[in-house]
Scaffold this motif. Structure first.
Motif, PDB file in Angstrom:
ATOM      1  N   ASP A 127       0.836  -1.200   0.000  1.00  0.00           N
ATOM      2  CA  ASP A 127       0.000   0.000   0.000  1.00  0.00           C
ATOM      3  C   ASP A 127       0.872   1.251   0.000  1.00  0.00           C
ATOM      4  OD1 ASP A 127      -2.137  -1.700   0.204  1.00  0.00           O
ATOM      5  OD2 ASP A 127      -2.686  -1.126   2.253  1.00  0.00           O
ATOM      6  N   ARG A 128       0.412   2.284  -0.708  1.00  0.00           N
ATOM      7  CA  ARG A 128       1.087   3.576  -0.703  1.00  0.00           C
ATOM      8  C   ARG A 128       0.129   4.619  -0.151  1.00  0.00           C
ATOM      9  NH1 ARG A 128       2.740   3.748  -6.867  1.00  0.00           N
ATOM     10  NH2 ARG A 128       0.965   2.330  -6.954  1.00  0.00           N
ATOM     11  N   THR A 129       0.473   5.225   0.978  1.00  0.00           N
ATOM     12  CA  THR A 129      -0.401   6.183   1.649  1.00  0.00           C
ATOM     13  C   THR A 129       0.232   7.568   1.624  1.00  0.00           C
ATOM     14  OG1 THR A 129      -1.342   4.490   3.096  1.00  0.00           O
ATOM     15  CG2 THR A 129      -1.565   6.775   3.801  1.00  0.00           C
TER      16      THR A 129
ATOM     17  N   THR B 190      -4.962   6.378   0.118  1.00  0.00           N
ATOM     18  CA  THR B 190      -4.133   5.198  -0.080  1.00  0.00           C
ATOM     19  C   THR B 190      -4.362   4.587  -1.449  1.00  0.00           C
ATOM     20  OG1 THR B 190      -4.074   4.659   2.277  1.00  0.00           O
ATOM     21  CG2 THR B 190      -3.631   2.861   0.743  1.00  0.00           C
TER      22      THR B 190
ATOM     23  N   PRO C 162      -3.949   1.132  -2.975  1.00  0.00           N
ATOM     24  CA  PRO C 162      -3.713  -0.225  -2.461  1.00  0.00           C
ATOM     25  C   PRO C 162      -2.596  -0.936  -3.219  1.00  0.00           C
ATOM     26  CG  PRO C 162      -6.058   0.178  -2.815  1.00  0.00           C
ATOM     27  CD  PRO C 162      -5.316   1.305  -3.485  1.00  0.00           C
ATOM     28  N   ALA C 163      -2.039  -1.938  -2.568  1.00  0.00           N
ATOM     29  CA  ALA C 163      -1.014  -2.761  -3.203  1.00  0.00           C
ATOM     30  C   ALA C 163      -1.536  -3.344  -4.505  1.00  0.00           C
ATOM     31  CB  ALA C 163      -0.595  -3.882  -2.257  1.00  0.00           C
ATOM     32  N   ASN C 164      -0.658  -3.416  -5.499  1.00  0.00           N
ATOM     33  CA  ASN C 164      -0.965  -3.993  -6.810  1.00  0.00           C
ATOM     34  C   ASN C 164      -2.063  -3.236  -7.552  1.00  0.00           C
ATOM     35  OD1 ASN C 164       0.903  -6.196  -6.331  1.00  0.00           O
ATOM     36  ND2 ASN C 164      -0.674  -7.060  -4.968  1.00  0.00           N
ATOM     37  N   SER C 165      -2.180  -1.933  -7.269  1.00  0.00           N
ATOM     38  CA  SER C 165      -3.200  -1.107  -7.917  1.00  0.00           C
ATOM     39  C   SER C 165      -2.568   0.182  -8.434  1.00  0.00           C
ATOM     40  CB  SER C 165      -4.321  -0.766  -6.939  1.00  0.00           C
ATOM     41  OG  SER C 165      -5.264   0.104  -7.535  1.00  0.00           O
TER      42      SER C 165
ATOM     43  N   GLY D 175      -6.167   4.997  -6.263  1.00  0.00           N
ATOM     44  CA  GLY D 175      -6.712   5.112  -4.920  1.00  0.00           C
ATOM     45  C   GLY D 175      -7.879   6.081  -4.936  1.00  0.00           C
TER      46      GLY D 175
END
Length: 282
Positions: free
Chosen positions: A72-74, A100, A102-105, A108
């Protein structure tokens, strides 16, 4: 007659026209975050949040990334607290403190909620913020995001929808006698149609027009900017009129609608003036 010319910029033999509020299309050159710098962008830099009278409404802002990550990147949401910039009452909206991806996306979602609280009216107020917490390999394409919050009343889905004849007031900004097809926009209180700006001028261009319906007050909701000017470096644009100059509407009759707007606020071609066009139902 306006002596308007097209502004053209050449970069790497590519002609690029940029509008500050146009939708950004996601382009992924190579999605591996370990191999590429990351470009972070919201789909637009300006959004509208219409709040139904005595109720709450929300809007989802999509944050795009040019790369994908396995975690995840926030990012932090930072409100511009300058009262001259963020003019909305803080009791009328809820702005999250972070967003955020999300991971593998690649995307957001930031959800902003507006609440009437008897503090929102038809006059648009601004919520202005930016995001922080980017790494050294990440960059953002817009310094700040603006959300315009204003009160609206329910509008029937049949109101101001269908084929209309557009009529210019003599300013030359819009055609006269042409048919436009009006449809519901992003919300039940928006109407949108496509037409020609500056017809017959030699620099004419197709534009999308967005109209806002806010409790009997009708306004132009978007800037009209086709990158033209009379004075070098000073754009000739159309923008929403101020609250006192907007026209009114009645849900009892949508046969003829008048839309007021502000012409040339930057004074590229002369003094700024309030102009209008009409929409007559066929």
């Amino acid at each position: 007659m306006k002596n308007i010319f097209k502004l053209t910029f050449v970069l790497l033999l590519t002609i690029v026209t940029v509008s500050c509020d146009e939708t950004v299309e996601e382009v992924i050159y190579n999605g591996n975050i370990n191999e590429n710098n990351t470009f972070i962008t919201f789909e637009k830099s300006v959004y509208n949040l219409p709040v139904t009278i005595d109720d709450s409404s929300s809007i989802n802002l999509i944050l795009n990334s040019s790369t994908v990550s396995s975690v995840d990147r926030t990012y932090d949401i930072v409100l511009n607290t300058d009262p001259e910039i963020t003019t909305a009452n803080d009791l009328t909206y809820s702005l999250p403190t972070s967003v955020t991806i999300p991971a593998n996306s690649y995307k957001g979602t930031l959800t902003i909620v507006g609440t009437d609280n008897n503090l929102v009216d038809a006059t648009s107020k601004r919520i202005v913020f930016n995001i922080s917490g980017l790494s050294d390999s990440e960059s953002l394409d817009a310094d700040e995001i603006t959300v315009n919050i204003f009160e609206v009343c329910p509008v029937p889905s049949t109101f101001l929808v269908g084929d209309y004849i557009i009529g210019d007031d003599g300013s030359g900004n819009f055609p006269t006698g042409e048919t436009v097809s009006i449809s519901i926009g992003d919300s039940e209180t928006e109407r949108t149609f496509n037409t020609i700006h500056l017809p017959g001028s030699g620099v004419e261009a197709e534009v999308d027009i967005i109209l806002g319906l806010a409790c009997n007050v009708l306004s132009l909701s978007n800037d009209v900017d086709i990158n033209v000017a009379c004075t070098t470096g000073v754009l000739y644009i159309l923008v929403p009129a101020d609250a006192a100059s907007n026209s009114n509407y009645s849900l009892d009759n949508d046969d003829v609608i008048t839309v007021n707007y502000l012409q040339d606020p930057l004074a590229s071609c002369g003094s700024s003036t309030v102009q209008s066009f009409t929409l007559t139902k066929i």
